[in-house]
Design a protein around this motif. Structure first.
Motif, PDB file in Angstrom:
ATOM      1  N   LYS A 156       1.929 -12.389  15.485  1.00 31.90           N
ATOM      2  CA  LYS A 156       2.604 -12.942  16.672  1.00 31.90           C
ATOM      3  C   LYS A 156       2.645 -14.471  16.625  1.00 31.90           C
ATOM      4  CE  LYS A 156       3.372  -8.978  18.614  1.00 31.90           C
ATOM      5  NZ  LYS A 156       4.756  -8.467  18.775  1.00 31.90           N
ATOM      6  N   LEU A 157       3.023 -14.993  15.491  1.00 31.59           N
ATOM      7  CA  LEU A 157       3.036 -16.442  15.293  1.00 31.59           C
ATOM      8  C   LEU A 157       4.254 -17.113  15.913  1.00 31.59           C
ATOM      9  CD1 LEU A 157       1.916 -16.482  11.582  1.00 31.59           C
ATOM     10  CD2 LEU A 157       0.815 -17.835  13.370  1.00 31.59           C
ATOM     11  N   TYR A 202       3.940 -21.277  28.127  1.00 29.37           N
ATOM     12  CA  TYR A 202       3.474 -19.891  28.204  1.00 29.37           C
ATOM     13  C   TYR A 202       4.506 -18.856  27.748  1.00 29.37           C
ATOM     14  CZ  TYR A 202      -0.113 -22.152  31.044  1.00 29.37           C
ATOM     15  OH  TYR A 202      -1.105 -22.988  31.491  1.00 29.37           O
ATOM     16  N   VAL A 203       5.591 -19.278  27.151  1.00 26.17           N
ATOM     17  CA  VAL A 203       6.615 -18.341  26.712  1.00 26.17           C
ATOM     18  C   VAL A 203       6.218 -17.779  25.348  1.00 26.17           C
ATOM     19  CG1 VAL A 203       9.047 -18.023  26.136  1.00 26.17           C
ATOM     20  CG2 VAL A 203       8.386 -19.586  27.973  1.00 26.17           C
ATOM     21  N   THR A 204       6.272 -16.461  25.187  1.00 32.12           N
ATOM     22  CA  THR A 204       5.884 -15.839  23.931  1.00 32.12           C
ATOM     23  C   THR A 204       7.022 -15.875  22.920  1.00 32.12           C
ATOM     24  OG1 THR A 204       6.622 -13.605  24.522  1.00 32.12           O
ATOM     25  CG2 THR A 204       4.402 -14.255  25.234  1.00 32.12           C
ATOM     26  N   ALA A 209       0.919 -24.244  25.452  1.00 28.31           N
ATOM     27  CA  ALA A 209       1.379 -24.090  24.067  1.00 28.31           C
ATOM     28  C   ALA A 209       0.961 -22.748  23.483  1.00 28.31           C
ATOM     29  CB  ALA A 209       0.814 -25.216  23.208  1.00 28.31           C
ATOM     30  N   CYS A 210       0.598 -21.800  24.355  1.00 25.38           N
ATOM     31  CA  CYS A 210       0.117 -20.468  23.963  1.00 25.38           C
ATOM     32  C   CYS A 210      -1.273 -20.583  23.328  1.00 25.38           C
ATOM     33  CB  CYS A 210       1.122 -19.773  23.048  1.00 25.38           C
ATOM     34  SG  CYS A 210       2.707 -19.478  23.882  1.00 25.38           S
ATOM     35  N   TYR A 211      -1.633 -19.666  22.450  1.00 25.63           N
ATOM     36  CA  TYR A 211      -2.923 -19.725  21.770  1.00 25.63           C
ATOM     37  C   TYR A 211      -2.754 -20.440  20.433  1.00 25.63           C
ATOM     38  CZ  TYR A 211      -4.618 -16.170  25.053  1.00 25.63           C
ATOM     39  OH  TYR A 211      -4.985 -15.484  26.189  1.00 25.63           O
ATOM     40  N   GLY A 212      -3.883 -20.840  19.842  1.00 24.20           N
ATOM     41  CA  GLY A 212      -3.812 -21.481  18.538  1.00 24.20           C
ATOM     42  C   GLY A 212      -5.121 -22.140  18.173  1.00 24.20           C
ATOM     43  N   PHE A 258       0.097 -19.133  18.192  1.00 23.31           N
ATOM     44  CA  PHE A 258       0.396 -17.702  18.220  1.00 23.31           C
ATOM     45  C   PHE A 258       0.201 -17.150  19.623  1.00 23.31           C
ATOM     46  CE2 PHE A 258      -3.576 -18.882  16.149  1.00 23.31           C
ATOM     47  CZ  PHE A 258      -4.537 -18.374  17.020  1.00 23.31           C
ATOM     48  N   ASP A 259       0.466 -15.857  19.798  1.00 20.61           N
ATOM     49  CA  ASP A 259       0.468 -15.242  21.130  1.00 20.61           C
ATOM     50  C   ASP A 259      -0.735 -14.344  21.414  1.00 20.61           C
ATOM     51  OD1 ASP A 259       2.874 -16.362  22.134  1.00 20.61           O
ATOM     52  OD2 ASP A 259       4.040 -14.936  20.955  1.00 20.61           O
ATOM     53  N   THR A 260      -1.638 -14.200  20.452  1.00 17.79           N
ATOM     54  CA  THR A 260      -2.839 -13.399  20.694  1.00 17.79           C
ATOM     55  C   THR A 260      -4.048 -14.313  20.767  1.00 17.79           C
ATOM     56  OG1 THR A 260      -3.273 -13.061  18.334  1.00 17.79           O
ATOM     57  CG2 THR A 260      -1.830 -11.474  19.412  1.00 17.79           C
TER      58      THR A 260
END
Length: 225
Positions: free
Chosen positions: A119-120, A201-203, A79-82, A140-142
């Protein structure tokens, strides 16, 4: 235009012919570099992109994680970062919190790129327990450190104070005291133990690029008709 259309139709016909040959050879799915997607050829000569959903179980202990500037560095998940923040609202400030949500929505109408540096993917704000507690969820992506530092810079430059000023224990000098801002987030962070991604993992930039390509292809096909 007629010549361009004929050329494109001839090119598409050649591609379809080549794909039919490949499908007869039972070619395995091709992995798309840098993604969790693969291309699978169909018997009719077309192809489909397959994206495999994934989940990650996250241990409760953070001792095994690498330490960053402001504490443990949590891994990127499907789910990316968060992170999720839960804190107590200062007495009588619930309506101010709600009005701040409206303020952010109006600011984005005026400047859709306002939050772009963060990068939300998504934000979700929730007031609960009779408006006495507040939950902030962001994807987000960072990584955590960069996101919080970028947030301080962004809101300082924009002149918009953070809604967190309405939460108990939040440092009012946050614009000049980034470590205190981050420490507040760390102290009120509720770590997830499972995260799932339907398109893992998709931004956000990759998603927007894919939608632009889809729109361009649709326009091209429409012009060919």
């Amino acid at each position: 235009m007629a010549e361009v259309r004929l050329a494109l139709e001839a090119l598409l016909a050649r591609v379809r012919t080549g794909l039919r040959v490949l499908t007869r050879s039972k070619v395995p799915p091709l992995q798309v570099p840098g993604t969790v997607a693969s291309l699978r050829y169909k018997r009719n000569g077309s192809f489909a992109m397959e994206i495999t959903p994934q989940a990650m179980a996250i241990p409760k202990s953070t001792e095994h994680l690498e330490k960053g500037k402001y504490g443990p560095i949590f891994p990127k998940t499907p789910a990316c970062y968060g992170f999720t923040i839960i804190a107590t609202v200062k007495q009588g400030r619930a309506e101010l919190m709600r009005s701040y949500g409206q303020r952010v929505a109006e600011a984005l109408k005026a400047d859709p790129g306002l939050l772009a540096p963060l990068k939300l993917h998504y934000l979700r704000w929730v007031l609960f327990d009779n408006d006495t507690r507040f939950m902030y969820q962001g994807i987000f992506d960072t990584d955590f450190d960069k996101y919080t530092e970028d947030a301080v810079v962004l809101f300082t430059k924009s002149g918009i104070n953070t809604a967190f000023e309405n939460l108990e224990g939040f440092p009012m000098d946050w614009k000049t005291n980034t470590p205190a801002f981050v420490q507040f987030l760390r102290d009120h962070q509720c770590n997830s133990f499972l995260e799932y991604g339907e398109y893992p993992y998709v931004t956000s930039d990759e998603i927007k690029k894919a939608l632009k390509v889809k729109a361009a292809l649709a326009e091209m096909l429409e012009q060919m008709q």
